[in-house]
Design a protein around this motif. Structure first.
Motif, PDB file in Angstrom:
ATOM      1  N   UNK A 295       0.827  -1.206   0.000  1.00 35.00           N
ATOM      2  CA  UNK A 295       0.000   0.000   0.000  1.00 35.00           C
ATOM      3  C   UNK A 295       0.866   1.262   0.000  1.00 35.00           C
ATOM      4  N   UNK A 296       1.941   1.224   0.812  1.00 35.89           N
ATOM      5  CA  UNK A 296       2.813   2.402   0.856  1.00 35.89           C
ATOM      6  C   UNK A 296       3.548   2.593  -0.459  1.00 35.89           C
ATOM      7  N   UNK A 297       3.974   1.503  -1.107  1.00 30.84           N
ATOM      8  CA  UNK A 297       4.663   1.620  -2.394  1.00 30.84           C
ATOM      9  C   UNK A 297       3.759   2.239  -3.452  1.00 30.84           C
ATOM     10  N   UNK A 298       2.464   1.961  -3.315  1.00 23.19           N
ATOM     11  CA  UNK A 298       1.509   2.561  -4.265  1.00 23.19           C
ATOM     12  C   UNK A 298       1.423   4.075  -4.089  1.00 23.19           C
ATOM     13  N   UNK A 299       1.872   4.576  -2.926  1.00 24.09           N
ATOM     14  CA  UNK A 299       1.847   6.017  -2.649  1.00 24.09           C
ATOM     15  C   UNK A 299       3.262   6.566  -2.457  1.00 24.09           C
ATOM     16  N   UNK A 313      -4.753   6.041   4.040  1.00 23.71           N
ATOM     17  CA  UNK A 313      -4.902   5.879   2.584  1.00 23.71           C
ATOM     18  C   UNK A 313      -5.980   4.841   2.300  1.00 23.71           C
ATOM     19  N   UNK A 314      -6.345   4.707   0.996  1.00 31.15           N
ATOM     20  CA  UNK A 314      -7.344   3.718   0.591  1.00 31.15           C
ATOM     21  C   UNK A 314      -6.690   2.335   0.558  1.00 31.15           C
ATOM     22  N   UNK A 315      -7.424   1.343   1.094  1.00 33.80           N
ATOM     23  CA  UNK A 315      -6.932  -0.045   1.115  1.00 33.80           C
ATOM     24  C   UNK A 315      -7.571  -0.782  -0.048  1.00 33.80           C
ATOM     25  N   UNK A 316      -6.781  -0.939  -1.172  1.00 29.09           N
ATOM     26  CA  UNK A 316      -7.374  -1.576  -2.347  1.00 29.09           C
ATOM     27  C   UNK A 316      -7.553  -3.087  -2.162  1.00 29.09           C
ATOM     28  N   UNK A 317      -7.080  -3.621  -1.002  1.00 25.42           N
ATOM     29  CA  UNK A 317      -7.353  -5.034  -0.694  1.00 25.42           C
ATOM     30  C   UNK A 317      -8.717  -5.199  -0.016  1.00 25.42           C
TER      31      UNK A 317
END
Length: 530
Positions: A295-299, A313-317
């Motif tokens: 999740x952090x890598x996505x941001x 942040x949004x949790x895409x899982x």
């Protein structure tokens, strides 16, 4: 073993066998043990004296070739001298062996310091133990105890009996009192009963060693306790009781070290198994940390202000539900992602390690339990020695014998007496710790009227009192670790810990007994392994 009535018969039997024989030599093959070799021209006898306060004894034993290497000869001036008489002091536990040259050996068979003195011209010329301290002094004199005509009505049955006859074997009195309901008798009846019990010792001796390990002269009609051994002569039963006591002490000492180590090892492995069985938590944490990393890598492109400790942040899982992730404030988002990847990796390693170790630790626990079951069944020293030899490698693999198997230094001394543990304070502060650590049903002891260590008998939640021999042993320790150490006999008070209170603002070690105080007169005795 060294009760006065025992010594009456023992003195007669020894006299019959060694009078007119000659002293050959004396050596000490073991600590506190003296062997005197006596030759009558036809055979050599071995007179054994134990100066161990816990196992004081004197008896004749079968001949055994002496150990002559690394031993010291004692009383060399008596070598070749003829024995002309053996006498027991009047109403005291002192036996003297007289020689033709005018010297005599005086065996002191009581107090916390049993000894043998070589006496010449009524002065101690030498001694088995501590000769430098006693040479030139007068030898111990018989001290006949006081026999009371009137019995104190308010005292316990045991105290009433010892008022009538203080020479009675005190270790057996609790059994005698219980069997004959002496505590229900009037003072006059107690006196009558005591006189009859005394007469039985004098007129109808039945030498035997009880299953309790105690030497006894009363018949089963007087004391219906099963016998371990019955003898024709007192000497034979004294020898048996002594050897049995030594055997049990050595067995207990050797066995207890291993038992305590195995019990600690068992407890440690059970605790480790509990931890390892919770390894599933490590795997869940690994998955959670890895998710945080993704999740952090996505941001990673986003910037955070200095000092930020979390990010939402949004949790895409989870259908883009919001999630708050803790951050290291000195790292960027990308660096925090790497941090969580490392934590995930470590958690997975921890899980794999636990999975790998668990079967091994479980197997080790079963081995420890098997060793415990086996050693607890061992009742003979040779069997224990053989068992240790057979299991030496297993014990070493578990760490027995290394520095790791030693208990942490305790704030107070600890000793075992059978199944009971005895604690002894080392200082005023230690006394406070000891009493505060004790359970309310434990037994508290202290030398009466003088400064000294607090002593506690651990009762393990039992609400009764310990066996009399345990109580007396702890009391003798309390007397030894006090300013009454130099006394022949000292009063020691005892009660339950729940009746001992430390007054507010009192000095370290100071306490008050609120109720149920009892007193025993005991000789100060140093614990064996100090």
């Amino acid at each position: 073993m060294n009760n006065f009535y025992t010594l009456i018969y023992l003195n007669r039997e020894i006299k019959e066998k060694i009078e007119d024989a000659f002293f050959s030599f004396a050596i000490s093959p073991h600590k506190d043990v003296l062997h005197l070799y006596i030759d009558d021209g036809n055979e050599t006898s071995r007179l054994i004296f134990s100066a161990n306060p816990r196992e004081t004894a004197l008896f004749l034993d079968f001949y055994r070739p002496p150990k002559k290497s690394n031993v010291i000869d004692f009383f060399e001036s008596l070598e070749g001298e003829k024995i002309i008489d053996i006498k027991l002091a009047d109403k005291d536990r002192l036996i003297s062996i007289y020689f033709e040259n005018g010297q005599y050996l005086l065996f002191k068979l009581f107090s916390g310091n049993p000894n043998v003195f070589l006496v010449e011209n009524d002065v101690i010329a030498d001694a088995f133990k501590n000769p430098d301290e006693v040479t030139g002094e007068a030898p111990p004199r018989p001290e006949a105890p006081t026999f009371l005509e009137e019995v104190s009505p308010r005292r316990s049955a045991k105290n009433q009996m010892t008022e009538v006859n203080p020479l009675l074997p005190r270790n057996l009195l609790p059994y005698l009192i219980k069997e004959h309901d002496v505590d229900e008798m009037s003072p006059e009846k107690v006196k009558e009963f005591t006189n009859k019990a005394t007469q039985a010792l004098l007129d109808d001796p039945h030498p035997r060693v009880l299953k309790t390990g105690d030497f006894c002269l009363w018949s089963k009609e007087w004391l219906d306790i099963p016998s371990e051994k019955e003898c024709e002569e007192v000497n034979d039963c004294v020898a048996f009781a002594y050897k049995n006591a030594v055997h049990l002490r050595r067995l207990h000492e050797n066995k207890e070290d291993i038992l305590q180590f195995l019990e600690r090892s068992k407890s440690q492995k059970e605790s480790l198994i509990t931890q390892l069985q919770q390894a599933e938590k490590s795997l869940k944490r690994a998955e959670e940390y890895e998710k945080y990393g993704h999740l952090l890598m996505a941001h990673a492109h986003e910037q955070v202000t200095e000092g930020t400790t979390e990010i939402t942040i949004d949790d895409f899982y989870e259908n883009n539900e919001q999630i708050t992730i803790p951050l290291k404030e000195d790292k960027s988002i990308a660096e925090n992602a790497e941090y969580y990847y490392e934590k995930s990796k470590d958690a997975k390693k921890s899980y794999q390690n636990a999975r790998r170790r668990l079967p091994k630790v479980k197997k080790e626990l079963e081995q420890v339990k098997e060793l415990l079951d086996e050693i607890e069944e061992i009742d003979h020293l040779p069997d224990l020695n053989s068992w240790v030899k057979d299991n030496k490698q297993k014990l070493e693999d578990f760490g027995f014998g290394s520095g790791d198997d030693k208990q942490a230094t305790s704030p107070f001394r600890k000793f075992k007496e059978g199944k009971f543990e005895i604690w002894i304070g080392k200082s005023a502060k230690s006394n406070d710790q000891l009493t505060s650590h004790a359970h309310k049903e434990d037994i508290w002891l202290h030398a009466r009227g003088v400064g000294g260590s607090h002593v506690v008998i651990r009762m393990g939640n039992r609400k009764d009192y310990p066996p009399q021999h345990v109580l007396l042993k702890a009391a003798s320790y309390a007397a030894y670790f006090s300013k009454a150490r130099g006394m022949k006999s000292a009063p020691v008070m005892y009660t339950k810990v729940k009746y001992v209170r430390k007054p507010k603002g009192a000095a370290p070690g100071a306490v008050v007994i609120e109720r149920d105080e009892q007193v025993e007169m005991v000789p100060p005795m140093k614990p064996e392994n100090i």
